[in-house]
Design a protein around this motif. Structure first.
Motif, PDB file in Angstrom:
ATOM      1  N   ALA A 587      37.748  34.848  30.323  1.00 26.23           N
ATOM      2  CA  ALA A 587      36.528  35.653  30.322  1.00 26.23           C
ATOM      3  C   ALA A 587      36.686  36.917  29.481  1.00 26.23           C
ATOM      4  CB  ALA A 587      36.162  36.034  31.752  1.00 26.23           C
ATOM      5  N   ALA A 588      35.605  37.304  28.837  1.00 26.51           N
ATOM      6  CA  ALA A 588      35.589  38.570  28.101  1.00 26.51           C
ATOM      7  C   ALA A 588      35.478  39.736  29.079  1.00 26.51           C
ATOM      8  CB  ALA A 588      34.428  38.586  27.119  1.00 26.51           C
ATOM      9  N   VAL A 589      34.712  39.543  30.154  1.00 25.04           N
ATOM     10  CA  VAL A 589      34.528  40.575  31.174  1.00 25.04           C
ATOM     11  C   VAL A 589      34.655  39.926  32.544  1.00 25.04           C
ATOM     12  CG1 VAL A 589      32.819  42.095  32.260  1.00 25.04           C
ATOM     13  CG2 VAL A 589      33.073  42.094  29.783  1.00 25.04           C
ATOM     14  N   VAL A 590      35.436  40.534  33.432  1.00 19.87           N
ATOM     15  CA  VAL A 590      35.497  40.079  34.822  1.00 19.87           C
ATOM     16  C   VAL A 590      34.862  41.147  35.700  1.00 19.87           C
ATOM     17  CG1 VAL A 590      37.469  38.550  34.555  1.00 19.87           C
ATOM     18  CG2 VAL A 590      37.861  40.956  35.078  1.00 19.87           C
ATOM     19  N   HIS A 591      34.142  40.689  36.725  1.00 19.00           N
ATOM     20  CA  HIS A 591      33.292  41.590  37.508  1.00 19.00           C
ATOM     21  C   HIS A 591      33.670  41.518  38.984  1.00 19.00           C
ATOM     22  CE1 HIS A 591      28.866  43.150  38.015  1.00 19.00           C
ATOM     23  NE2 HIS A 591      29.756  43.897  38.629  1.00 19.00           N
ATOM     24  N   TYR A 592      33.981  42.665  39.567  1.00 15.78           N
ATOM     25  CA  TYR A 592      34.342  42.754  40.981  1.00 15.78           C
ATOM     26  C   TYR A 592      33.094  43.028  41.818  1.00 15.78           C
ATOM     27  CZ  TYR A 592      39.235  43.030  39.504  1.00 15.78           C
ATOM     28  OH  TYR A 592      40.476  42.756  38.966  1.00 15.78           O
ATOM     29  N   ASN A 593      32.035  42.257  41.578  1.00 21.34           N
ATOM     30  CA  ASN A 593      30.838  42.432  42.400  1.00 21.34           C
ATOM     31  C   ASN A 593      31.119  41.922  43.810  1.00 21.34           C
ATOM     32  OD1 ASN A 593      30.942  39.818  41.083  1.00 21.34           O
ATOM     33  ND2 ASN A 593      28.943  39.401  41.976  1.00 21.34           N
ATOM     34  N   GLY A 594      30.561  42.623  44.778  1.00 22.44           N
ATOM     35  CA  GLY A 594      30.888  42.335  46.173  1.00 22.44           C
ATOM     36  C   GLY A 594      31.495  43.562  46.823  1.00 22.44           C
ATOM     37  N   ASN A 595      31.902  43.432  48.075  1.00 28.04           N
ATOM     38  CA  ASN A 595      32.430  44.583  48.824  1.00 28.04           C
ATOM     39  C   ASN A 595      33.878  44.906  48.502  1.00 28.04           C
ATOM     40  OD1 ASN A 595      30.051  45.092  50.208  1.00 28.04           O
ATOM     41  ND2 ASN A 595      30.540  43.653  51.841  1.00 28.04           N
ATOM     42  N   MET A 596      34.642  43.909  48.059  1.00 23.91           N
ATOM     43  CA  MET A 596      36.089  44.100  47.916  1.00 23.91           C
ATOM     44  C   MET A 596      36.428  44.661  46.532  1.00 23.91           C
ATOM     45  SD  MET A 596      37.363  40.653  49.837  1.00 23.91           S
ATOM     46  CE  MET A 596      36.710  40.200  51.440  1.00 23.91           C
ATOM     47  N   LYS A 597      36.036  45.899  46.313  1.00 20.96           N
ATOM     48  CA  LYS A 597      36.289  46.556  45.030  1.00 20.96           C
ATOM     49  C   LYS A 597      37.790  46.761  44.833  1.00 20.96           C
ATOM     50  CE  LYS A 597      31.848  47.058  44.384  1.00 20.96           C
ATOM     51  NZ  LYS A 597      31.140  46.104  43.492  1.00 20.96           N
ATOM     52  N   PRO A 598      38.242  46.734  43.592  1.00 16.19           N
ATOM     53  CA  PRO A 598      39.698  46.803  43.352  1.00 16.19           C
ATOM     54  C   PRO A 598      40.323  48.137  43.729  1.00 16.19           C
ATOM     55  CG  PRO A 598      38.481  46.887  41.288  1.00 16.19           C
ATOM     56  CD  PRO A 598      37.485  46.556  42.350  1.00 16.19           C
ATOM     57  N   TRP A 599      39.526  49.192  43.873  1.00 15.96           N
ATOM     58  CA  TRP A 599      40.089  50.491  44.256  1.00 15.96           C
ATOM     59  C   TRP A 599      40.100  50.698  45.776  1.00 15.96           C
ATOM     60  CZ3 TRP A 599      35.655  49.981  41.187  1.00 15.96           C
ATOM     61  CH2 TRP A 599      34.433  50.188  41.821  1.00 15.96           C
ATOM     62  N   LEU A 600      39.599  49.703  46.522  1.00 16.44           N
ATOM     63  CA  LEU A 600      39.588  49.806  47.982  1.00 16.44           C
ATOM     64  C   LEU A 600      40.762  49.044  48.583  1.00 16.44           C
ATOM     65  CD1 LEU A 600      35.781  49.220  48.687  1.00 16.44           C
ATOM     66  CD2 LEU A 600      36.978  51.410  48.612  1.00 16.44           C
ATOM     67  N   GLU A 601      41.121  49.422  49.804  1.00 21.14           N
ATOM     68  CA  GLU A 601      42.206  48.721  50.490  1.00 21.14           C
ATOM     69  C   GLU A 601      41.840  47.288  50.836  1.00 21.14           C
ATOM     70  OE1 GLU A 601      43.683  50.830  53.842  1.00 21.14           O
ATOM     71  OE2 GLU A 601      44.271  52.603  52.684  1.00 21.14           O
ATOM     72  N   ILE A 602      40.548  46.986  50.940  1.00 21.77           N
ATOM     73  CA  ILE A 602      40.117  45.636  51.287  1.00 21.77           C
ATOM     74  C   ILE A 602      40.047  44.716  50.057  1.00 21.77           C
ATOM     75  CG2 ILE A 602      38.834  46.389  53.315  1.00 21.77           C
ATOM     76  CD1 ILE A 602      36.266  46.179  51.664  1.00 21.77           C
ATOM     77  N   ALA A 603      40.479  45.207  48.905  1.00 22.59           N
ATOM     78  CA  ALA A 603      40.451  44.383  47.688  1.00 22.59           C
ATOM     79  C   ALA A 603      41.333  43.155  47.848  1.00 22.59           C
ATOM     80  CB  ALA A 603      40.924  45.201  46.484  1.00 22.59           C
ATOM     81  N   MET A 604      40.944  42.080  47.171  1.00 20.23           N
ATOM     82  CA  MET A 604      41.758  40.861  47.198  1.00 20.23           C
ATOM     83  C   MET A 604      42.964  41.039  46.288  1.00 20.23           C
ATOM     84  SD  MET A 604      39.125  37.650  47.458  1.00 20.23           S
ATOM     85  CE  MET A 604      37.689  38.323  46.653  1.00 20.23           C
ATOM     86  N   THR A 605      44.138  40.897  46.858  1.00 22.53           N
ATOM     87  CA  THR A 605      45.394  41.155  46.139  1.00 22.53           C
ATOM     88  C   THR A 605      45.534  40.269  44.906  1.00 22.53           C
ATOM     89  OG1 THR A 605      46.404  41.679  48.271  1.00 22.53           O
ATOM     90  CG2 THR A 605      47.885  41.344  46.415  1.00 22.53           C
ATOM     91  N   LYS A 606      45.085  39.034  44.994  1.00 18.46           N
ATOM     92  CA  LYS A 606      45.274  38.078  43.903  1.00 18.46           C
ATOM     93  C   LYS A 606      44.520  38.482  42.642  1.00 18.46           C
ATOM     94  CE  LYS A 606      43.214  34.081  44.317  1.00 18.46           C
ATOM     95  NZ  LYS A 606      42.730  32.786  44.843  1.00 18.46           N
ATOM     96  N   TYR A 607      43.464  39.302  42.787  1.00 21.09           N
ATOM     97  CA  TYR A 607      42.673  39.705  41.613  1.00 21.09           C
ATOM     98  C   TYR A 607      42.939  41.146  41.181  1.00 21.09           C
ATOM     99  CZ  TYR A 607      39.808  35.639  42.951  1.00 21.09           C
ATOM    100  OH  TYR A 607      39.361  34.389  43.269  1.00 21.09           O
ATOM    101  N   ARG A 608      43.627  41.903  42.009  1.00 24.90           N
ATOM    102  CA  ARG A 608      43.716  43.348  41.764  1.00 24.90           C
ATOM    103  C   ARG A 608      44.466  43.691  40.477  1.00 24.90           C
ATOM    104  NH1 ARG A 608      46.149  48.201  43.911  1.00 24.90           N
ATOM    105  NH2 ARG A 608      44.504  49.727  44.307  1.00 24.90           N
TER     106      ARG A 608
END
Length: 629
Positions: A587-608
């Motif tokens: 992908a040219a752009v990946v989007h963290y739409n949803g609640n699990m933003k990468p700067w939050l503790e609830i972010a999904m580790t596999k994508y962070r």
């Protein structure tokens, strides 16, 4: 025929054939074995060729008949060769140890025929085996194609669970006993068996303590076997006194319904907490903004200016619009775009933030300027044209009904009653930064095209080719998000309202905000902002759609959106744990739409890691605010 005492000598009057047979049998049999064989052979009487032709196998007879014509020729040929070999003085290989014994041509011929038959049969068997194996393999392939993948998945799970099938057998037994104890306690109280009820309750408490949080037998306490035995005894007593199939079934059904209610309650709680977490600002990011703000306002005015300001209105360059109140997120968008750009000097970033984060955003990019690229930061509160008399959203946000919806204490905001609507009371819907996307020509009147980026995206490729995409007279270039039945208009709009049902197709394909190419010339021609205002005014009571910017975007750009290739924009990294990794990396752009933003503790580790790779955690400001991976 007999052997001497040493097992070596043969009688002088033995037939030469017997001598030959015994000579060949000597290495394989003991003296006693040979005596037995000799006695049995004597009982059979003399052997001859006629005996074998009369009593031999059917296959031998048939072959002999089929080859009778060839046999004479073969015998003559063998006899001739044998005579020639004798005349030349060649020894006979078949009787190296017995030069006086010579097989007749007929014997040699039969021996060769037998060898040929054995070879032919062996070859036929091998061929049959190969054909059989091939058929089995083809059949297995066909069967594997017809097997449902869901069944395979269940089988794999079954195998995993049963790799050590007894690993939790004791735990499961204790849980079953606890369930049955609860059933019988209820029945005992119903039938006024209070002593039995107390005994069951005591055993129940003991079993629960012994079980604790154990998930397999190795976690159980040493007292578990004793508790199981004691519980088994009292359950047997309860069964004798209380068992009634109808009552037991009813109790179990009631317990199942109670468990389902608990699951639903936990799901609501999980939704509530995830929505709550999505609204929070981590301490580290808040600290970063405060430190940067203080240092910015300590700077002299002459040091608060960015270079390359002459590029801000040049329509030949690549312009980006980014509206954010998150310094760290905005830095990732800019850094990732510039690091993957082939010509960074042609990229211009237009950042808009609120007055609370204006100083921090300026200070960060003054300290960490993106090289040859151009950057400019503005304060949304300084847009004097953006007022409640012009902008319907601002007027609605200032209305009493909206304030009541958001801020009144009696409005349902508890876990039980308000979890499903909590996301619509997210502060981002109150921020004009979220609605600025509908005013791009007003903010950038001298630009022809602009690429809008959300602050929860990461750029992975050079985006300059987007400005060459032909939108075919459309205003918005975006990646479509609809599949067979989801992310279509009926998911976002209220089609029970006649204004919606008359004007839009419920199965029309939705598209994504987050990376959108806008043709601002066409925007002005078609008065897109006016269309947005019209529909926003009609939604005063939130009867057409709930809060947010995607539903009015779908309405405003209905029929005016050109679909981009899906590889330009991959969504779901903030909520979907099963995105194909190859899709993300292409992908040219990946989007963290949803609640699990990468700067939050609830972010999904596999994508962070796709996000953190563009942050320098050794930066002094980040270290002082304890921001780390």
């Amino acid at each position: 025929m007999f052997l001497d005492d040493k097992g070596a000598g043969l009688t002088h009057d033995a037939d030469w054939r017997e001598r030959l047979i015994l000579q060949h049998l000597k290495p394989f049999f003991s003296k006693e074995d040979i005596d037995v064989i000799s006695a049995n052979v004597k009982d059979l009487g003399p052997l001859s060729l006629d005996f074998f032709t009369r009593n031999g196998s059917a296959s031998w007879k048939v072959v002999a008949q089929e080859n009778s014509g060839d046999a004479s020729l073969e015998a003559k040929r063998i006899g001739t060769h044998a005579k020639q070999d004798k005349l030349k003085g060649k020894p006979d290989s078949s009787s190296d140890n017995h030069p006086d014994v010579v097989d007749s041509p007929a014997v040699l011929m039969r021996r060769r025929l037998r060898e040929r038959r054995r070879e032919k049969r062996a070859a036929d068997l091998v061929k049959q085996d190969d054909e059989t194996i091939l058929k089995l393999e083809n059949a297995a392939i066909q069967r594997s194609k017809s097997v449902d993948s869901a069944v395979l998945g269940k089988y794999n799970i079954w195998r995993r669970d049963n790799d050590n099938e007894n690993a939790d057998s004791t735990v499961r037994l204790m849980r079953d006993q606890i369930i049955m104890a609860r059933v019988y306690i209820g029945i005992a109280k119903m039938k006024n068996k209070m002593e039995l009820s107390r005994e069951l309750q005591n055993r129940l408490k003991e079993s629960q303590r012994a079980l604790g949080e154990a998930t397999n037998d190795g976690d159980l306490s040493r007292s578990a076997p004793e508790k199981i035995k004691a519980m088994g005894q009292v359950l047997s007593k309860a069964k004798e006194q209380l068992y009634d199939c109808k009552l037991v079934t009813g109790k179990l059904r009631a317990m199942l319904q109670s468990a389902e209610e608990q699951v639903r309650s936990l799901k609501k709680q999980s939704t509530f907490l995830s929505q709550l977490a999505a609204k929070t600002v981590p301490n580290g990011i808040h600290c970063l903004a405060m430190r940067l703000t203080i240092d910015y306002y300590l700077l002299p005015l002459e040091k608060r200016k960015f270079p390359h300001s002459e590029n801000l209105e040049n329509p030949k360059l690549y312009h980006y619009a980014l509206f954010s109140d998150n310094v760290l997120a905005a830095s990732v968008v800019v850094n990732s775009t510039i690091m993957n750009a082939k010509e960074p000097e042609k990229h211009v970033f237009h950042l808009v933030t609120d007055k609370l984060n204006f100083g921090a955003m300026n200070m960060w990019f003054l300290l960490n300027h993106p090289g040859k690229a151009t950057i400019h930061v503005e304060n949304v509160d300084e847009f004097k044209w953006l007022n409640s008399s012009y902008c319907p959203v601002l007027r609605q946000l200032e209305s009493a009904s909206m304030k009541e919806y958001y801020f009144k204490a009696d409005h349902p905001t508890t876990i039980s009653s308000g979890a499903s609507n909590l996301k619509y009371r997210n502060p981002k819907y109150l921020s004009m930064l979220n609605h600025l996307r509908f005013y791009l020509p007003q903010i950038y009147p001298k630009l022809d095209k602009i690429l809008f980026l959300d602050d929860d995206i990461v750029v992975q490729k050079d985006l300059s080719p987007l400005w060459s995409v032909d939108l075919h007279g459309k205003v918005n270039g975006a990646v479509e998000t609809c599949g067979e039945s989801f992310h279509r208009f009926d998911k976002y709009l209220n089609f029970s309202n006649p204004h919606i049902s008359r004007n839009f197709d419920p199965s029309a394909c939705g598209w994504a905000y987050g990376m959108n190419l806008f043709d601002l010339k066409e925007w002005k021609k078609k008065d897109i902002t006016g269309i947005y205002h019209k529909w926003q005014n009609m939604n005063e009571g939130r009867t057409l759609w709930k809060l947010g910017t995607l539903p009015p975007g779908l309405i405003t750009f209905y029929g005016l959106t050109h679909p981009l290739e899906k590889s330009w924009h991959v969504l779901g990294l903030g909520y979907n744990p099963s995105i194909d990794r190859s899709e993300i990396e292409k992908a040219a752009v990946v989007h963290y739409n949803g609640n699990m933003k990468p700067w939050l503790e609830i972010a999904m580790t596999k994508y962070r890691s796709y996000w953190t790779k563009y942050i320098k955690y050794d930066h002094p400001y980040l270290r002082r605010c304890n921001l780390s991976e």
